[in-house]
Write a protein that holds these residues in place. Structure first.
Motif, PDB file in Angstrom:
ATOM      1  N   UNK A 190     -34.493 -15.846 -47.910  1.00  0.00           N
ATOM      2  CA  UNK A 190     -35.626 -15.297 -48.655  1.00  0.00           C
ATOM      3  C   UNK A 190     -36.719 -14.736 -47.747  1.00  0.00           C
ATOM      4  N   UNK A 191     -36.545 -14.855 -46.423  1.00  0.00           N
ATOM      5  CA  UNK A 191     -37.605 -14.442 -45.504  1.00  0.00           C
ATOM      6  C   UNK A 191     -37.404 -13.072 -44.886  1.00  0.00           C
ATOM      7  N   UNK A 192     -36.261 -12.444 -45.182  1.00  0.00           N
ATOM      8  CA  UNK A 192     -35.968 -11.155 -44.560  1.00  0.00           C
ATOM      9  C   UNK A 192     -34.871 -10.457 -45.344  1.00  0.00           C
ATOM     10  N   UNK A 193     -34.687  -9.169 -45.079  1.00  0.00           N
ATOM     11  CA  UNK A 193     -33.580  -8.484 -45.746  1.00  0.00           C
ATOM     12  C   UNK A 193     -32.445  -8.216 -44.756  1.00  0.00           C
ATOM     13  N   UNK A 194     -32.247  -9.194 -43.851  1.00  0.00           N
ATOM     14  CA  UNK A 194     -31.188  -9.062 -42.844  1.00  0.00           C
ATOM     15  C   UNK A 194     -29.810  -9.173 -43.480  1.00  0.00           C
ATOM     16  N   UNK A 195     -29.738  -9.774 -44.663  1.00  0.00           N
ATOM     17  CA  UNK A 195     -28.444  -9.988 -45.303  1.00  0.00           C
ATOM     18  C   UNK A 195     -27.818 -11.317 -44.897  1.00  0.00           C
ATOM     19  N   UNK A 196     -28.386 -11.975 -43.890  1.00  0.00           N
ATOM     20  CA  UNK A 196     -27.855 -13.281 -43.483  1.00  0.00           C
ATOM     21  C   UNK A 196     -28.193 -14.324 -44.544  1.00  0.00           C
ATOM     22  N   UNK A 197     -27.215 -15.174 -44.881  1.00  0.00           N
ATOM     23  CA  UNK A 197     -27.443 -16.154 -45.942  1.00  0.00           C
ATOM     24  C   UNK A 197     -28.317 -17.304 -45.466  1.00  0.00           C
ATOM     25  N   UNK A 198     -28.068 -17.744 -44.244  1.00  0.00           N
ATOM     26  CA  UNK A 198     -28.852 -18.865 -43.709  1.00  0.00           C
ATOM     27  C   UNK A 198     -30.266 -18.361 -43.426  1.00  0.00           C
ATOM     28  N   UNK A 199     -31.258 -19.131 -43.896  1.00  0.00           N
ATOM     29  CA  UNK A 199     -32.636 -18.649 -43.847  1.00  0.00           C
ATOM     30  C   UNK A 199     -33.228 -18.647 -42.438  1.00  0.00           C
ATOM     31  N   UNK A 200     -32.919 -19.696 -41.672  1.00  0.00           N
ATOM     32  CA  UNK A 200     -33.574 -19.830 -40.369  1.00  0.00           C
ATOM     33  C   UNK A 200     -32.600 -20.242 -39.279  1.00  0.00           C
ATOM     34  N   UNK A 201     -32.595 -19.465 -38.205  1.00  0.00           N
ATOM     35  CA  UNK A 201     -31.848 -19.814 -36.989  1.00  0.00           C
ATOM     36  C   UNK A 201     -32.905 -20.122 -35.929  1.00  0.00           C
ATOM     37  N   UNK A 202     -32.978 -21.395 -35.545  1.00  0.00           N
ATOM     38  CA  UNK A 202     -34.073 -21.799 -34.657  1.00  0.00           C
ATOM     39  C   UNK A 202     -33.577 -22.223 -33.287  1.00  0.00           C
ATOM     40  N   UNK A 203     -34.387 -21.919 -32.259  1.00  0.00           N
ATOM     41  CA  UNK A 203     -34.108 -22.482 -30.937  1.00  0.00           C
ATOM     42  C   UNK A 203     -35.034 -23.669 -30.726  1.00  0.00           C
ATOM     43  N   UNK A 204     -34.519 -24.690 -30.050  1.00  0.00           N
ATOM     44  CA  UNK A 204     -35.269 -25.947 -29.895  1.00  0.00           C
ATOM     45  C   UNK A 204     -35.312 -26.313 -28.406  1.00  0.00           C
ATOM     46  N   UNK A 205     -36.330 -25.816 -27.692  1.00  0.00           N
ATOM     47  CA  UNK A 205     -36.408 -26.130 -26.264  1.00  0.00           C
ATOM     48  C   UNK A 205     -36.927 -27.554 -26.078  1.00  0.00           C
ATOM     49  N   UNK A 206     -36.157 -28.348 -25.318  1.00  0.00           N
ATOM     50  CA  UNK A 206     -36.539 -29.760 -25.166  1.00  0.00           C
ATOM     51  C   UNK A 206     -37.022 -30.069 -23.748  1.00  0.00           C
ATOM     52  N   UNK A 207     -37.275 -29.011 -22.949  1.00  0.00           N
ATOM     53  CA  UNK A 207     -37.766 -29.233 -21.582  1.00  0.00           C
ATOM     54  C   UNK A 207     -39.075 -30.008 -21.635  1.00  0.00           C
ATOM     55  N   UNK A 208     -39.501 -30.519 -20.452  1.00  0.00           N
ATOM     56  CA  UNK A 208     -40.457 -31.628 -20.519  1.00  0.00           C
ATOM     57  C   UNK A 208     -41.845 -31.337 -21.105  1.00  0.00           C
ATOM     58  N   UNK A 209     -42.543 -30.314 -20.655  1.00  0.00           N
ATOM     59  CA  UNK A 209     -43.909 -30.137 -21.173  1.00  0.00           C
ATOM     60  C   UNK A 209     -43.940 -29.137 -22.317  1.00  0.00           C
ATOM     61  N   UNK A 210     -44.953 -29.256 -23.169  1.00  0.00           N
ATOM     62  CA  UNK A 210     -45.031 -28.304 -24.276  1.00  0.00           C
ATOM     63  C   UNK A 210     -45.149 -26.877 -23.759  1.00  0.00           C
TER      64      UNK A 210
END
Ligand code: PGA
Ligand code: ZN
Length: 408
Positions: free
Chosen positions: A149-169
């Protein structure tokens, strides 16, 4: 003490009206708060009151503004700046299960403004005021490819997120930004559009979720990070949006899947990619499939309830009782007051459900979720991609807080 308040209609980042409240106190200061708005909302969310008339395509919020100025204001004027007390007054005044009388957009704007005032009366910044003993910086889940619902990319999954877990924010933010820009280069090279969707991620018309995941892994590697070590991937399927009630099936890209087939598909994705989290994998009422998925994948990844739980302690309790899910999205506007948001957060922590604080797709420049993340030690934050001011403002606030914490 509260001496006056005024609510007004402002615009969110999509150019739709939302509620802002300015609270005036007896210290001669005023405090401003505004509320965000979702696009793929859960049906059990507290009511976002909209006018439904000719203004702004029905999206005006003058009724909610009026409720603040004419119903809430007289009940809280001359009262102490105390969030719990003010929230209780509003909950009583409203008297419904889902804030349908006053509107959750009315109550939350007031609640947040009172919270900000209370912190200042205590001479503390918001994150500090909220923290009991320690304060921690969250791991960001950055929505770099937008679908659903957030874009007209045609992709069914709404969000593809990257999750960086390196040490500092600040290093997590740097990783996110570098990967975002590498991803842009990769997409552009292959002839895809790189305009961004509602949460600042790209919205290329890729053929499948698999293809989106492959691009992301490549972007992580080409930026010099190790997928599955420095940076993971998270998905928000927002499956209510792709569910067909009549056939009990889900349309993911070109495939139509039963709940059982969908679970198999998720298991394959988890085996193939460094995925640590899947949000709303089934439509909001299918707690049974959510429970089965938790028994199959719950020891490997986070299974996050957003539309399932809607930041509501009763809905979360249902999940706890059934062993459905092991993580929860926290969005204050799904429930309508700060106190009830914190109540759900406490219930989650007590039952080992991992909390993830979240923006909405329709945001304002208010950065309260950043302060909530740190002060309430919420381990993850969803606040969009590495573009658009209303997303970046949350990240920048986290940078400021990290700097202050390092000096303590
Ligand atoms: P929304 O989407 O803010 O448009 O509801 C965000 C989400 O589903 O997490
Ligand atoms: Zn969601």
């Amino acid at each position: 003490m509260i001496i006056d308040l005024i609510a007004r209609e402002i615009l969110d980042c999509r150019g739709n009206p939302t509620v802002e409240v300015e609270l005036f106190c007896d210290n001669n200061k005023s405090y401003i708060a505004s509320v965000p708005s979702g696009a793929s909302t859960g049906s059990r969310e507290a009511l976002e009151l909209r006018d439904g008339d000719e203004r702004y395509h029905g999206k005006g919020v003058l009724k909610a503004v009026k409720n603040v100025n004419e119903i809430i204001k007289p009940a809280i004027i001359n009262k102490k700046v105390n969030v719990l007390d003010i929230d209780n007054i509003m909950i009583k005044l409203d008297g419904t299960e889902n804030k349908s009388k006053l509107g959750a957009n009315a109550t939350l704007a007031v609640s947040l403004a009172v919270l900000k005032a209370a912190a200042d009366y205590d001479n503390k910044e918001l994150w500090k005021y909220l923290s009991t003993s320690k304060a921690t910086l969250p791991i960001p889940m950055m929505n770099v490819i937008n679908g659903g619902a957030h874009a007209d990319s045609g992709l069914a999954i709404q969000e593809f997120m990257i999750v960086p877990v390196v040490s500092k924010f600040k290093e997590r933010l740097r990783a996110g930004s570098e990967i975002f820009h590498t991803l842009k280069t990769l997409l552009k090279k292959d002839g895809y559009h790189v305009a961004v969707g509602d949460e600042g991620g790209f919205a290329p018309s890729l053929k499948s979720s698999d293809e989106a995941l492959r691009y992301i892994v490549k972007a992580i590697e080409q930026s010099g990070y190790v997928p599955g070590k420095d940076v993971f991937i998270a998905l928000d399927v927002a499956a209510s949006e792709v569910y067909n009630k009549d056939t009990n099936t889900y349309r993911i890209d070109s495939r139509l899947m039963t709940p059982r087939e969908l679970l198999k598909y998720y298991s394959e994705l988890v085996d193939k990619y460094p995925i640590i989290s899947i949000e709303d994998p089934f439509y909001e009422n299918d707690f049974d499939s959510f429970k089965i998925m938790t028994s199959v994948l719950g020891n490997k990844i986070m299974l996050v309830g957003d539309d399932f739980f809607v930041t509501n302690s009763k809905c979360l309790q249902k999940g706890i009782d059934m062993n459905a899910g092991n993580a929860i999205i926290i969005k204050a506007n799904q429930i309508g007051t700060v106190s009830e948001t914190i109540e759900t957060l406490i219930l989650a922590k007590k039952n080992n459900y991992i909390p993830i604080i979240s923006h909405r797709s329709g945001e304002t420049e208010d950065t309260f979720i950043s302060d909530f993340a740190v002060g309430l030690c919420i381990p993850y934050i969803k606040t969009g991609s590495l573009s658009r001011g209303e997303r970046i403002s949350k990240y920048n606030q986290l940078l400021r807080i990290e700097e202050k914490l390092e000096k303590l």
